[in-house]
Design an enzyme around this catalytic site. Structure first.
Site, short mmCIF file in Angstrom:
data_model
loop_
_atom_site.label_atom_id
_atom_site.label_comp_id
_atom_site.label_asym_id
_atom_site.label_seq_id
_atom_site.Cartn_x
_atom_site.Cartn_y
_atom_site.Cartn_z
N ASN A 157 0.81 -1.24 0.00
CA ASN A 157 0.00 0.00 0.00
C ASN A 157 0.83 1.28 0.00
O ASN A 157 0.47 2.26 -0.64
CB ASN A 157 -1.00 -0.02 1.15
CG ASN A 157 -0.34 -0.07 2.49
OD1 ASN A 157 0.73 -0.65 2.65
ND2 ASN A 157 -0.95 0.54 3.48
N GLU A 255 3.45 -5.12 12.37
CA GLU A 255 2.56 -3.95 12.16
C GLU A 255 1.45 -4.42 11.24
O GLU A 255 1.68 -4.66 10.06
CB GLU A 255 3.34 -2.81 11.50
CG GLU A 255 4.52 -2.27 12.30
CD GLU A 255 4.08 -1.40 13.47
OE1 GLU A 255 2.89 -1.07 13.57
OE2 GLU A 255 4.95 -1.05 14.29
N CYS A 289 -3.28 1.48 6.44
CA CYS A 289 -3.69 0.76 7.65
C CYS A 289 -4.37 1.70 8.64
O CYS A 289 -5.12 1.26 9.51
CB CYS A 289 -2.48 0.11 8.28
SG CYS A 289 -1.16 1.29 8.58
N GLU A 470 7.28 0.86 16.50
CA GLU A 470 8.42 1.40 15.77
C GLU A 470 8.44 2.91 15.96
O GLU A 470 7.39 3.52 16.18
CB GLU A 470 8.34 0.99 14.29
CG GLU A 470 8.48 -0.53 14.12
CD GLU A 470 8.40 -1.06 12.69
OE1 GLU A 470 7.81 -0.38 11.84
OE2 GLU A 470 8.91 -2.16 12.46
#
Ligand code: NAD
Length: 489
Positions: A157, A255, A289, A470
Site C-alpha cells: 500500500n 505492524e 492501515c 516502531e
C-alpha cells in the site's frame, strides 16, 4: 503479453551483495490503472534468499563496527539521492501501485526520504542507562549492539515509504538487511538499489530479494541466520510468520491491519472534521492501515453530518492516477477490487444503505483506464456493529457511518472489534478528549486531526493490529540487543 509488448516490459533483478542478479523465473506485475502487465518481478525462493543472507552476514562485521556518525552520513547521502530523483520515484510508485501521482509526490516519496534523514539523525542521540550501587561498590550500565541480519517484509500500500521505515533504522543501528517488498509493488525498491553504491552503502549491507510471500517471504522467515523479522502486512500473514519463526525463537515486530474508528461528538468543529474524515476514509483509495472505516457520530448532529460528509465525499474525483487533479486512483489488483466490492454487496444484502459510490453513482473513466481497478468513494449507513463491514478490515474506499448517544456507549462500540491500531476523536471539550483517548484500545489516537506523525514517538497497534512499536527509540531497541554490564570497583 504479445512479443511486441514483452519488449517494453520492465524486468527487475534481485540485488544481492551489491550486484543485480537475474532470477530463473518471474512473476507478472500489473499496472492497476490499465490492467496491463508492465513489469516482471523475480520469483525468488530459498536459493536467492540463501545468497542474500550470506551476503548480509559477510557484510555485517565491517558495517556494524562503523561509528554511528559514519553510518549517519551514508543514510543522509542516500536520502539526498532519492530526493534528487523524487519525480521519477513518484511516477514509478503511482504506476506500480495505482495511487495518484499527487499522493506519491507529496506523501510516499518525501516520507521515504525523510525516513533516512530521520534515522540518520536519531541514531546520533541515543544514550544508554547507568545505575550506581554504592553499598555493593558497583556500577551497572547497559550497552547496545546491532543484532545481525534483519529480515524486512513490507506490503503493497505504501511501498517505498514502509520499506524504508524499516531499512533506515535497521542499518542505522549497524545491522545488515535482506528485504522482501511486496511482489505487487517492487519497482521503487529496485530503483533505490541503484542508488546504494553511490550513497556509499557497502555491498551486502542492503540486499533485496523480490518474490512472493509464500516462497521468498517464507524462506526469509525460516532462515536460521536471520534472528529478527520486521513485518508490515495483514494479521493473517503475521500469524503464519509467528508460527514459522517460532522454532527459531526470532524477534518479531508486527505492524498489522486496523478497523479504525472516528468518534465525532456534537461539539466537534465540523468544518475541520468533515474534510479530514473524508481524507482519513479515502486517502490512497482507503488503502492505508490508518484509514477510518467506522464513523460514530453523536445523534444530535448525525443527519447534518451525513449530508455534509456525503457531499464532501462526492467531490473526490476517481480516475487516471497520473492526472494531478484526481483524488482516488486505482486499487491494487483485480482480486482486491472484487473483495472490496463484495463488502458493499454484503452490506446491502444485510439491509444497509449505500449513500454514494459503488453501485449508486456512475463511474466515468478515460478510454485508457477502462480495464483499471477503480471504485468510487463509498459511504454506507444503517449498518449493524456486528456486520462484517463494521468488523473486518476492508482496505478500500469504503466507510460506514452510524449514530451514537453517550460517551460510555461509543467507547465500548469503538473497542468492540479485534483490531486496535488508530482512532480519531473529534470534540472541543478538552476533558472529554483526554478521557476518551485514554480508554480507547488503540495504539494511536488522533484528536481533532488525522495522520499527524512525530517519528520520535511509538507507532504500532494493540490486539490483532500488532506486536511491538516502531519509532526513534522503539526501532532502536528492536534493532539492537541490550546487555547489562556490572563493574565492581
Ligand atoms: P500481506 O500480509 O498479504 O503481505 C505483506 C507482505 O508479506 C508481502 O511482502 C507479502 O509478499 C509477504 N508475505 C505474504 N505471505 C507471507 C508468508 N507466508 N511469509 C512471509 N511473508 C509473506 O499484506 P498486504 O496485502 O500486502 O498489505 C495490506 C495489509 O497490510 C493490510 O492488512 C494493512 O492494514 C496492513 N498494513 C499495516 C500497516 C501498519 O503499519 N500497521 C501499514 C500498512 C499496511
Amino acid at each position: 503479453p504479445t512479443m511486441a509488448h514483452s519488449k517494453t516490459l520492465l524486468v527487475l533483478e534481485n540485488f544481492i551483495g551489491g550486484r543485480f542478479v537475474p532470477c530463473s523465473s518471474y512473476i507478472d506485475s500489473y499496472n492497476p490503472s490499465t490492467g496491463d502487465v508492465y513489469c516482471r518481478v523475480p520469483d525468488s525462493g530459498k536459493e536467492e534468499v540463501e545468497a542474500a543472507v550470506k551476503a548480509a552476514k559477510d557484510a555485517f562485521p565491517v558495517w556494524s563496527s562503523k561509528s554511528p556518525l559514519e553510518r549517519s552520513q551514508i543514510l543522509n547521502k542516500l536520502a539526498d539521492l532519492i530526493e534528487h530523483d523524487l519525480e521519477a520515484f513518484a511516477q514509478a510508485e503511482s504506476k506500480d501501485q495505482g495511487k495518484t501521482i499527487t499522493f506519491a509526490r507529496t506523501v510516499d516519496i518525501p516520507r521515504a526520504v525523510h525516513n533516512f534523514r530521520f534515522f540518520a539523525s536519531s541514531i546520533l542521540h541515543h544514550v544508554t542507562e547507568c545505575t550506581e550501587m554504592p553499598t555493593m561498590g558497583c556500577v551497572h550500565y547497559t550497552s547496545r549492539a546491532p543484532v545481525g541480519v534483519a529480515g524486512l517484509i513490507s506490503p503493497w500500500n505504501l511501498p517505498l515509504y514502509l520499506l524504508t521505515w524499516k531499512i533506515a533504522p535497521a542499518i542505522a543501528c549497524g545491522n545488515t538487511v535482506v528485504a522482501k517488498p511486496s511482489e505487487m509493488t517492487s519497482v521503487t525498491a529496485w530503483m533505490m538499489c541503484k542508488l546504494l553504491e553511490k550513497a556509499g552503502v557497502p555491498p551486502g549491507v542492503v540486499n533485496v530479494v523480490f518474490g512472493s510471500g509464500a516462497k521468498a517471504g517464507e524462506a526469509l522467515v525460516c532462515h536460521p541466520d536471520v534472528p529478527l523479522i520486521s513485518f508490515t502486512g495483514s494479521t493473517l500473514t503475521a500469524q503464519r510468520i509467528t508460527e514459522k519463526s517460532a522454532p527459531h525463537c526470532k524477534r518479531l515486530s508486527l505492524e498489522l491491519g486496523g478497523k479504525n474508528p472516528a468518534i465525532i461528538f456534537d461539539d466537534a468543529d465540523l468544518s475541520q472534521c468533515i474534510p479530514t474524515t473524508v481524507r482519513s476514509s479515502f486517502a490512497n483509495q482507503g488503502e492505508i492501515c490508518l484509514c477510518t472505516s467506522r464513523i460514530f457520530v453523536q445523534r444530535g448532529i448525525y443527519s447534518e453530518f451525513l449530508k455534509r460528509f456525503v457531499a464532501e465525499a462526492k467531490k473526490w474525483k476517481t480516475g487516471d492516477p497520473s492526472d494531478p487533479t484526481i483524488n482516488v486512483g486505482a486499487l491494487i489488483s483485480k482480486e482486491h477490487l472484487e473483495k472490496v466490492r463484495n463488502y458493499v454487496k454484503k452490506a446491502q444484502a444485510e439491509g444497509a444503505r449505500v449513500l454514494c459510490g459503488e453501485g449508486v453513482d456512475p463511474l466515468a473513466l478515460p478510454p485508457g483506464n477502462q480495464k483499471g481497478y477503480f471504485m468510487l468513494p463509498t459511504v454506507i449507513t444503517e449498518v449493524k456493529d456486528e456486520s462484517c463491514c463494521m468488523q473486518e478490515e476492508i482496505f478500500g474506499p469504503v466507510t460506514c457511518v452510524v449514530p451514537f448517544d453517550t460517551e460510555e456507549e461509543v467507547i465500548k462500540r469503538a473497542n468492540g472489534v479485534k483490531y486496535g491500531l488508530a482512532a480519531t476523536v473529534w470534540s472541543g471539550n478538552v476533558g472529554r478528549v483526554h478521557r476518551v483517548a485514554h480508554r480507547l484500545q488503540s495504539g494511536l489516537v488522533w484528536t481533532n486531526c488525522w495522520l499527524v506523525r512525530d517519528l520520535n514517538l511509538p507507532f504500532g497497534g494493540m490486539k490483532a493490529s500488532g506486536i511491538g512499536r516502531e519509532g526513534a527509540k522503539d526501532s532502536y531497541e528492536f534493532f539492537t540487543e541490550v546487555k547489562t554490564i556490572t563493574i565492581k570497583h
